[in-house]
Design a protein around this motif. Structure first.
Motif, PDB file in Angstrom:
ATOM      1  N   CYS A 101      55.979 -20.748  44.457  1.00 19.75           N
ATOM      2  CA  CYS A 101      55.205 -21.137  43.285  1.00 19.75           C
ATOM      3  C   CYS A 101      55.557 -20.158  42.163  1.00 19.75           C
ATOM      4  O   CYS A 101      55.373 -18.956  42.307  1.00 19.75           O
ATOM      5  N   VAL A 102      56.118 -20.687  41.080  1.00 17.05           N
ATOM      6  CA  VAL A 102      56.460 -19.866  39.922  1.00 17.05           C
ATOM      7  C   VAL A 102      55.408 -20.134  38.854  1.00 17.05           C
ATOM      8  O   VAL A 102      55.283 -21.250  38.369  1.00 17.05           O
ATOM      9  N   ASN A 103      54.616 -19.114  38.550  1.00 19.11           N
ATOM     10  CA  ASN A 103      53.619 -19.200  37.486  1.00 19.11           C
ATOM     11  C   ASN A 103      54.185 -18.512  36.260  1.00 19.11           C
ATOM     12  O   ASN A 103      54.703 -17.399  36.353  1.00 19.11           O
ATOM     13  N   PHE A 104      54.084 -19.174  35.111  1.00 23.68           N
ATOM     14  CA  PHE A 104      54.620 -18.569  33.890  1.00 23.68           C
ATOM     15  C   PHE A 104      53.779 -18.962  32.690  1.00 23.68           C
ATOM     16  O   PHE A 104      53.064 -19.950  32.701  1.00 23.68           O
ATOM     17  N   TRP A 105      53.857 -18.149  31.664  1.00 24.53           N
ATOM     18  CA  TRP A 105      53.112 -18.404  30.437  1.00 24.53           C
ATOM     19  C   TRP A 105      53.955 -17.973  29.261  1.00 24.53           C
ATOM     20  O   TRP A 105      54.742 -17.056  29.330  1.00 24.53           O
ATOM     21  N   ASP A 106      53.769 -18.690  28.170  1.00 28.20           N
ATOM     22  CA  ASP A 106      54.558 -18.500  26.954  1.00 28.20           C
ATOM     23  C   ASP A 106      54.105 -17.223  26.236  1.00 28.20           C
ATOM     24  O   ASP A 106      52.941 -17.081  25.881  1.00 28.20           O
ATOM     25  N   VAL A 107      55.020 -16.289  26.038  1.00 29.53           N
ATOM     26  CA  VAL A 107      54.728 -15.041  25.322  1.00 29.53           C
ATOM     27  C   VAL A 107      55.593 -14.934  24.068  1.00 29.53           C
ATOM     28  O   VAL A 107      55.782 -13.857  23.526  1.00 29.53           O
ATOM     29  N   THR A 108      56.090 -16.072  23.591  1.00 33.53           N
ATOM     30  CA  THR A 108      57.003 -16.085  22.445  1.00 33.53           C
ATOM     31  C   THR A 108      56.370 -15.472  21.209  1.00 33.53           C
ATOM     32  O   THR A 108      56.956 -14.594  20.572  1.00 33.53           O
ATOM     33  N   GLU A 109      55.188 -15.928  20.856  1.00 35.96           N
ATOM     34  CA  GLU A 109      54.545 -15.430  19.636  1.00 35.96           C
ATOM     35  C   GLU A 109      54.233 -13.944  19.750  1.00 35.96           C
ATOM     36  O   GLU A 109      54.381 -13.198  18.779  1.00 35.96           O
ATOM     37  N   ARG A 110      53.792 -13.515  20.922  1.00 37.07           N
ATOM     38  CA  ARG A 110      53.525 -12.087  21.116  1.00 37.07           C
ATOM     39  C   ARG A 110      54.796 -11.277  20.952  1.00 37.07           C
ATOM     40  O   ARG A 110      54.816 -10.245  20.301  1.00 37.07           O
ATOM     41  N   ARG A 111      55.899 -11.761  21.521  1.00 36.23           N
ATOM     42  CA  ARG A 111      57.191 -11.061  21.383  1.00 36.23           C
ATOM     43  C   ARG A 111      57.642 -11.007  19.929  1.00 36.23           C
ATOM     44  O   ARG A 111      58.137  -9.983  19.467  1.00 36.23           O
ATOM     45  N   ARG A 112      57.490 -12.110  19.217  1.00 37.13           N
ATOM     46  CA  ARG A 112      57.874 -12.117  17.800  1.00 37.13           C
ATOM     47  C   ARG A 112      57.025 -11.137  16.996  1.00 37.13           C
ATOM     48  O   ARG A 112      57.529 -10.436  16.119  1.00 37.13           O
ATOM     49  N   ALA A 113      55.728 -11.078  17.287  1.00 37.68           N
ATOM     50  CA  ALA A 113      54.840 -10.138  16.595  1.00 37.68           C
ATOM     51  C   ALA A 113      55.241  -8.693  16.918  1.00 37.68           C
ATOM     52  O   ALA A 113      55.260  -7.831  16.027  1.00 37.68           O
ATOM     53  N   GLU A 114      55.601  -8.427  18.184  1.00 38.52           N
ATOM     54  CA  GLU A 114      56.046  -7.083  18.571  1.00 38.52           C
ATOM     55  C   GLU A 114      57.332  -6.705  17.838  1.00 38.52           C
ATOM     56  O   GLU A 114      57.479  -5.576  17.365  1.00 38.52           O
ATOM     57  N   GLU A 115      58.269  -7.655  17.763  1.00 38.84           N
ATOM     58  CA  GLU A 115      59.528  -7.392  17.047  1.00 38.84           C
ATOM     59  C   GLU A 115      59.268  -7.099  15.573  1.00 38.84           C
ATOM     60  O   GLU A 115      59.866  -6.196  14.998  1.00 38.84           O
ATOM     61  N   LYS A 116      58.345  -7.849  14.966  1.00 40.68           N
ATOM     62  CA  LYS A 116      58.021  -7.629  13.557  1.00 40.68           C
ATOM     63  C   LYS A 116      57.367  -6.270  13.357  1.00 40.68           C
ATOM     64  O   LYS A 116      57.721  -5.536  12.425  1.00 40.68           O
ATOM     65  N   LEU A 117      56.445  -5.908  14.245  1.00 45.68           N
ATOM     66  CA  LEU A 117      55.808  -4.594  14.142  1.00 45.68           C
ATOM     67  C   LEU A 117      56.804  -3.461  14.336  1.00 45.68           C
ATOM     68  O   LEU A 117      56.757  -2.448  13.622  1.00 45.68           O
ATOM     69  N   ASN A 118      57.715  -3.633  15.287  1.00 39.74           N
ATOM     70  CA  ASN A 118      58.753  -2.615  15.499  1.00 39.74           C
ATOM     71  C   ASN A 118      59.638  -2.470  14.267  1.00 39.74           C
ATOM     72  O   ASN A 118      60.001  -1.356  13.880  1.00 39.74           O
ATOM     73  N   PHE A 119      59.979  -3.585  13.645  1.00 38.52           N
ATOM     74  CA  PHE A 119      60.787  -3.533  12.430  1.00 38.52           C
ATOM     75  C   PHE A 119      60.027  -2.820  11.315  1.00 38.52           C
ATOM     76  O   PHE A 119      60.564  -1.947  10.639  1.00 38.52           O
ATOM     77  N   LEU A 120      58.760  -3.187  11.123  1.00 36.87           N
ATOM     78  CA  LEU A 120      57.964  -2.575  10.058  1.00 36.87           C
ATOM     79  C   LEU A 120      57.720  -1.087  10.301  1.00 36.87           C
ATOM     80  O   LEU A 120      57.574  -0.318   9.347  1.00 36.87           O
ATOM     81  N   ALA A 121      57.696  -0.664  11.554  1.00 35.79           N
ATOM     82  CA  ALA A 121      57.514   0.754  11.862  1.00 35.79           C
ATOM     83  C   ALA A 121      58.728   1.574  11.458  1.00 35.79           C
ATOM     84  O   ALA A 121      58.613   2.773  11.193  1.00 35.79           O
ATOM     85  N   MET A 122      59.887   0.945  11.397  1.00 35.29           N
ATOM     86  CA  MET A 122      61.126   1.678  11.115  1.00 35.29           C
ATOM     87  C   MET A 122      61.740   1.349   9.756  1.00 35.29           C
ATOM     88  O   MET A 122      62.723   1.967   9.371  1.00 35.29           O
ATOM     89  N   HIS A 123      61.187   0.370   9.049  1.00 30.45           N
ATOM     90  CA  HIS A 123      61.786  -0.075   7.784  1.00 30.45           C
ATOM     91  C   HIS A 123      60.744  -0.217   6.686  1.00 30.45           C
ATOM     92  O   HIS A 123      59.567  -0.473   6.963  1.00 30.45           O
ATOM     93  N   ASP A 124      61.192  -0.112   5.462  1.00 31.40           N
ATOM     94  CA  ASP A 124      60.347  -0.356   4.297  1.00 31.40           C
ATOM     95  C   ASP A 124      60.100  -1.859   4.205  1.00 31.40           C
ATOM     96  O   ASP A 124      61.052  -2.647   4.243  1.00 31.40           O
ATOM     97  N   PRO A 125      58.836  -2.281   4.096  1.00 31.36           N
ATOM     98  CA  PRO A 125      58.564  -3.721   4.076  1.00 31.36           C
ATOM     99  C   PRO A 125      59.111  -4.436   2.836  1.00 31.36           C
ATOM    100  O   PRO A 125      59.413  -5.625   2.904  1.00 31.36           O
ATOM    101  N   LEU A 126      59.266  -3.731   1.745  1.00 30.71           N
ATOM    102  CA  LEU A 126      59.745  -4.360   0.519  1.00 30.71           C
ATOM    103  C   LEU A 126      61.260  -4.499   0.484  1.00 30.71           C
ATOM    104  O   LEU A 126      61.799  -5.566   0.213  1.00 30.71           O
TER     105      LEU A 126
END
Length: 162
Positions: A101-126
């Motif tokens: 039995c393979v149980n899975f759940w979509d974490v796409t939006e969470r991953r995209r939000a994490e990637e965006k936060l990681n980018f904003l932590a290292m880059h100027d938003p403007l």
């Protein structure tokens, strides 16, 4: 009942055939593979999930739960259609045989939000230019190995705001 599961769930027999799937599992997998009932697991599951199923069966235990893992389901082309799922595989005895039995759940939006936060932590938003934190991290990466330290680096800083 399998069909009522709120997460994606797929049940696979020892012959590696899909015997049941939840509604969410069908939605996520059918978009990539078409109808999944009775199809070989290799035609439905991403390679990482298939390996997980095979390892679970090979373990030879009645109930074998493997650690959570991540797989990418591709739906169409382009990065926007990418779906990332987190999953776990369990093997159980059922009706004289074993099923995975393979149980899975979509974490796409969470991953995209994490990637965006990681980018904003290292880059100027403007401007998208490296921030001070990003610049220091890039410098530290430059000196990871002895060879890179021996090559050295030259840094020129200009304060545009004076």
């Amino acid at each position: 009942m399998v069909a009522d599961n709120y997460d994606g769930m797929v049940v696979i027999d020892e012959g590696e055939t899909v015997v049941a799937a939840s509604r969410v599992g069908r939605q996520l997998l059918e978009a990539a593979a078409g109808a999944i009932d009775g199809r070989p697991a290799a035609a439905v599951l991403p390679p990482e999930m298939l390996v997980s199923v095979r390892r679970a069966f090979e373990a030879g235990r009645t109930v074998e739960t493997q650690a959570l893992a991540v797989a990418v389901l591709r739906q169409g082309t382009g990065d926007e259609s990418r779906r990332v799922v987190q999953y776990a595989t369990t093997v159980s005895d059922v009706g004289g045989g074993r099923v995975a039995c393979v149980n899975f759940w979509d974490v796409t939006e969470r991953r995209r939000a994490e990637e965006k936060l990681n980018f904003l932590a290292m880059h100027d938003p403007l401007t998208g230019a490296l921030s001070r934190t990003g610049f220091c991290a890039a410098l530290n990466e430059r000196f990871v190995s002895d060879r890179m330290r021996a090559e050295g680096i030259t840094v020129m800083a200009i304060d545009l705001a004076r």
